[in-house]
Design an enzyme around this catalytic site. Sequence first.
Site, short mmCIF file in Angstrom:
data_model
loop_
_atom_site.label_atom_id
_atom_site.label_comp_id
_atom_site.label_asym_id
_atom_site.label_seq_id
_atom_site.Cartn_x
_atom_site.Cartn_y
_atom_site.Cartn_z
N ASP A 308 0.84 -1.19 0.00
CA ASP A 308 0.00 0.00 0.00
C ASP A 308 0.88 1.25 0.00
O ASP A 308 1.40 1.60 1.04
CB ASP A 308 -0.96 0.00 1.20
CG ASP A 308 -0.28 -0.38 2.52
OD1 ASP A 308 0.78 -1.03 2.51
OD2 ASP A 308 -0.82 0.00 3.57
N GLU A 492 12.67 1.27 7.35
CA GLU A 492 11.61 0.43 6.78
C GLU A 492 11.86 0.09 5.32
O GLU A 492 11.57 -1.02 4.87
CB GLU A 492 10.28 1.20 6.93
CG GLU A 492 9.08 0.50 6.36
CD GLU A 492 7.87 1.42 6.33
OE1 GLU A 492 6.75 0.89 6.33
OE2 GLU A 492 8.03 2.66 6.27
#
Length: 561
Positions: A308, A492
């Site tokens: 996403d 991340e």
Amino acid sequence: MKSPAPSRPQKMALIPACIFLCFAALSVQAEETPVTPQPPDILLGPLFNDVQNAKLFPDQKTFADAVPNSDPLMIRMQQNQSGFDLRHFVNVNFTLPKEGEKYVPPEGQSLREHIDGLWPVLTRSTENTEKWDSLLPLPEPYVVPGGRFREVYYWDSYFTMLGLAESGHWDKVADMVANFAHEIDTYGHIPNGNRSYYLSRSQPPFFALMVELLAQHEGDAALKQYLPQMQKEYAYWMDGVENLQAGQQEKRVVKLQDGTLLNRYWDDRDTPRPESWVEDIATAKSNPNRPATEIYRDLRSAAASGWDFSSRWMDNPQQLNTLRTTSIVPVDLNSLMFKMEKILARASKAAGDNAMANQYETLANARQKGIEKYLWNDQQGWYADYDLKSHKVRNQLTAAALFPLYVNAAAKDRANKMATATKTHLLQPGGLNTTSVKSGQQWDAPNGWAPLQWVATEGLQNYGQKEVAMDISWHFLTNVQHTYDREKKLVEKYDVSTTGTGGGGGEYPLQDGFGWTNGVTLKMLDLICPKEQPCDNVPATRPLSESTTQPVKQKEAEPTP
């Protein structure tokens, strides 16, 4: 059990009886399970919308994670009284999530020492939660990704667990498997994360792989112990299949015209995501030609995919409002479903049920044929997603194309073509590109993500493509090391067009921590360095090591009709 229609006996025979038994078990369990916790947008009604639209907090997730100090119904009754001030009202009636303390690593730590020191920092325990908290309790401690992600996430956790195992923390691996089994028993599936607002969807199904990982330490006992939960999760993903006609879709299941069964991502709700409320409303409003509920469902389903967001789901890569996740059959999801079926077969055999094992093998073989027929683009020479609207395989190459290699579902000749495509189109100085499209979304170029690096590395090694596999690992590790040397943290995602830079794009700032990057980094360090000379940092020059991974014997692709 309802008998199958006479026109479908052969196709229905491919579905093991355990699916129907699992449905029955789940329906019985549902009577015993406590009422499913309501997400904050339902608990708080119009108040939730008012707070999020007022943008009181920079991150919409903040209020989604806030805990009401009393019954939400009573709080709502106090709204808009004389002298009402929304910010003051929220501060009085809600406990906001605490900002995590910034972790400052000790001076002079190596990359490995830093990661090993982070495991306790990222560990949480929530055996009990407040009555109205969106956080769902879990019986055992767990490791969170880090940053704004204060809860455990489903597919993140598998790659985190690889690192925990590499560090020798098998107790933590066992705890996290137990937690996910608890969620399956409690909710019928593993939610996106342990929040009430994540209950309407799952994420890439890695639970069976987690159990397989644990079995490396505990043997077949782990497979037998968690076989019931693996069966329940499989039933969740295949829910509705027994009534599906050719050419139809139901929730997460797709039945193509020839009877092939595949899966897609799906969210049971079609409203804005509480954690991205304002953003979702804006996205839906920007495309008046589509029903808002349809866009919301596709946004949520993209979140279920883990990607996403990405051009992978869009008609126009520059316009998020053109995404249509639910009309796309993903190659990575179906690869994971194939792997789940294979592990279920192995676990059933370990439990002494050879008949059930054979049924799961039959399902896995049928899915493998479906992957080869529908998720291979012969013209381009790579695996890709299937488009339910155009009834064609899509043309875009993404890192998801390497999942069939990761789970050993690919034919040998096609794996060789994938190696060429990967090296030509996706490999960059800092690792593997997610796609080759620059859309501004975080699951697109120039970002590279740790789980995809590992899937590619392992998948290519499975087919003897060691050179490309080691190139990916070396490039990504160099990126991680350079970033760590400069910023003393792991992040991340990374910009793979260079080295030493974190990634960008998406709905929120770059997060550090970071669970899955830590796990993959440890695995790759132990992959590139000889066992007799393990490395604590990425070497300045590439080691001349030999991987212990042996390629799996593969068959050639069968011609598809």
